[in-house]
Design a protein around this motif. Structure first.
Motif, PDB file in Angstrom:
ATOM      1  N   TYR A   1     -74.274 -77.738  40.126  1.00 56.90           N
ATOM      2  CA  TYR A   1     -75.030 -78.394  39.077  1.00 56.90           C
ATOM      3  C   TYR A   1     -76.238 -77.543  38.693  1.00 56.90           C
TER       4      TYR A   1
ATOM      5  N   GLY B   1     -61.621 -85.001  43.450  1.00 57.51           N
ATOM      6  CA  GLY B   1     -61.463 -85.165  42.017  1.00 57.51           C
ATOM      7  C   GLY B   1     -62.722 -84.969  41.211  1.00 57.51           C
ATOM      8  N   ASN B   2     -62.994 -85.926  40.345  1.00 62.04           N
ATOM      9  CA  ASN B   2     -64.155 -85.838  39.472  1.00 62.04           C
ATOM     10  C   ASN B   2     -65.353 -86.607  40.004  1.00 62.04           C
ATOM     11  N   THR B   3     -65.316 -87.024  41.262  1.00 64.58           N
ATOM     12  CA  THR B   3     -66.436 -87.792  41.793  1.00 64.58           C
ATOM     13  C   THR B   3     -67.679 -86.920  41.861  1.00 64.58           C
ATOM     14  N   PRO B   4     -68.847 -87.493  41.582  1.00 63.97           N
ATOM     15  CA  PRO B   4     -70.076 -86.696  41.625  1.00 63.97           C
ATOM     16  C   PRO B   4     -70.428 -86.241  43.031  1.00 63.97           C
ATOM     17  N   LEU B   5     -71.266 -85.227  43.105  1.00 62.19           N
ATOM     18  CA  LEU B   5     -71.781 -84.763  44.377  1.00 62.19           C
ATOM     19  C   LEU B   5     -72.572 -85.865  45.081  1.00 62.19           C
TER      20      LEU B   5
ATOM     21  N   VAL C   1     -65.942 -73.527  49.947  1.00 61.20           N
ATOM     22  CA  VAL C   1     -64.751 -74.287  49.597  1.00 61.20           C
ATOM     23  C   VAL C   1     -63.718 -74.305  50.721  1.00 61.20           C
TER      24      VAL C   1
ATOM     25  N   SER D   1     -65.388 -79.466  48.820  1.00 60.81           N
ATOM     26  CA  SER D   1     -66.308 -78.328  48.786  1.00 60.81           C
ATOM     27  C   SER D   1     -67.703 -78.828  49.136  1.00 60.81           C
TER      28      SER D   1
ATOM     29  N   TYR E   1     -75.372 -85.872  34.714  1.00 59.03           N
ATOM     30  CA  TYR E   1     -75.746 -86.817  35.771  1.00 59.03           C
ATOM     31  C   TYR E   1     -77.231 -87.165  35.675  1.00 59.03           C
TER      32      TYR E   1
ATOM     33  N   GLN F   1     -72.020 -77.746  48.759  1.00 60.58           N
ATOM     34  CA  GLN F   1     -73.010 -76.883  48.112  1.00 60.58           C
ATOM     35  C   GLN F   1     -74.358 -77.033  48.804  1.00 60.58           C
TER      36      GLN F   1
ATOM     37  N   PHE G   1     -75.516 -86.204  47.894  1.00 55.77           N
ATOM     38  CA  PHE G   1     -76.555 -85.366  48.485  1.00 55.77           C
ATOM     39  C   PHE G   1     -77.048 -85.940  49.813  1.00 55.77           C
TER      40      PHE G   1
ATOM     41  N   LEU H   1     -68.749 -82.554  47.789  1.00 61.10           N
ATOM     42  CA  LEU H   1     -67.817 -83.033  46.779  1.00 61.10           C
ATOM     43  C   LEU H   1     -66.583 -83.518  47.526  1.00 61.10           C
TER      44      LEU H   1
END
Lengths: 111, 111
Positions: free
Chosen positions: A100, B95-99, B50, B31, A33, B33, B101, B92
């Motif tokens: 990450y 799926g595969n989507t980015p975090l 999670v 989830s 990323y 972080q 922030f 999150l």
């Protein structure tokens, strides 16, 4: 392990110049990323990649390009630099849900 | 745009005090972080939560994930100057989507 390595750490560009920010990871992560961080604005996603040969746009892709020819490397290209691209750029890598690992950043100033 | 709201934005406290920072969204996370970022460095992962209602402890730091998985909190007991930094939550969604922030809470602990 070096983790995520970004170069250069600092750079000053003149308006209209181009440059490539380098990012390398040695953790064999599929996901990589690029974020930019402006004061008080948190991290904004520029581009990301889920594996070699696959890239996708994030929230703020305009003015940037990426490539992912290997698992390890994910360079970010700035074409025709503008003052609005003055920021701190962070590269990160990860494996799905496991958090990450970030590089230490590149501080870019466009004058 | 999916948003993560963090509060407070700034917090300045004396050594030994307790504090709580919050991270909220109108959407459900798969989830969440928490990261801490020190000046001139990239964010460093503290914890991943999670399961709804999950509580994790990391020395004097306690992280809680809301039952509905839409919010989270970070509580620090007996804060020390070494806790000073920018605390970022990241969600999150699927799926595969980015975090995604939040903008962060900037904590200053005064000796």
């Amino acid at each position: 392990n070096a983790g995520v390595t970004q170069t250069p750490k600092f750079r000053i560009l003149k308006i209209g110049q181009s440059m490539t920010l380098q990012c390398t990871q040695d953790m064999n992560h599929n996901y990589m990323y690029w974020y930019r961080q402006d004061p008080g604005m948190g991290l904004k996603l520029i581009y990301y990649s889920v594996g070699a040969g696959i890239t996708d746009k994030g929230e703020v892709p305009n003015g940037y390009n990426v490539s992912r020819s290997t698992t390890e490397d994910f360079p970010l290209r700035l074409e025709l630099a503008a003052p609005s691209q003055t920021s701190v750029y962070f590269c990160a890598s990860g494996q799905f849900n496991y958090g990450y690992t970030f590089g230490s950043g590149t501080r870019l100033t466009v004058v | 745009t999916q948003l993560l709201e963090q509060s407070p934005q700034f917090l300045s406290i004396q050594e030994g005090e307790n504090l709580t920072v919050y991270c909220n969204s109108s959407s459900v996370f798969s989830s969440l972080q928490w990261y801490r970022q020190e000046p001139g460095e990239g964010p460093v992962l503290l914890v991943t939560v999670v399961t709804g209602g999950e509580v994790k402890k990391l020395k004097r730091l306690t992280f809680q994930f809301g039952d509905a998985r839409k919010d989270s909190s970070l509580h620090i007991t007996a804060a020390q100057p070494g806790d000073t930094g920018l605390y970022l939550c990241a969600g999150l969604y699927s799926g595969n989507t980015p975090l995604v922030f939040g903008k962060g809470t900037r904590l200053s602990v005064i000796a």
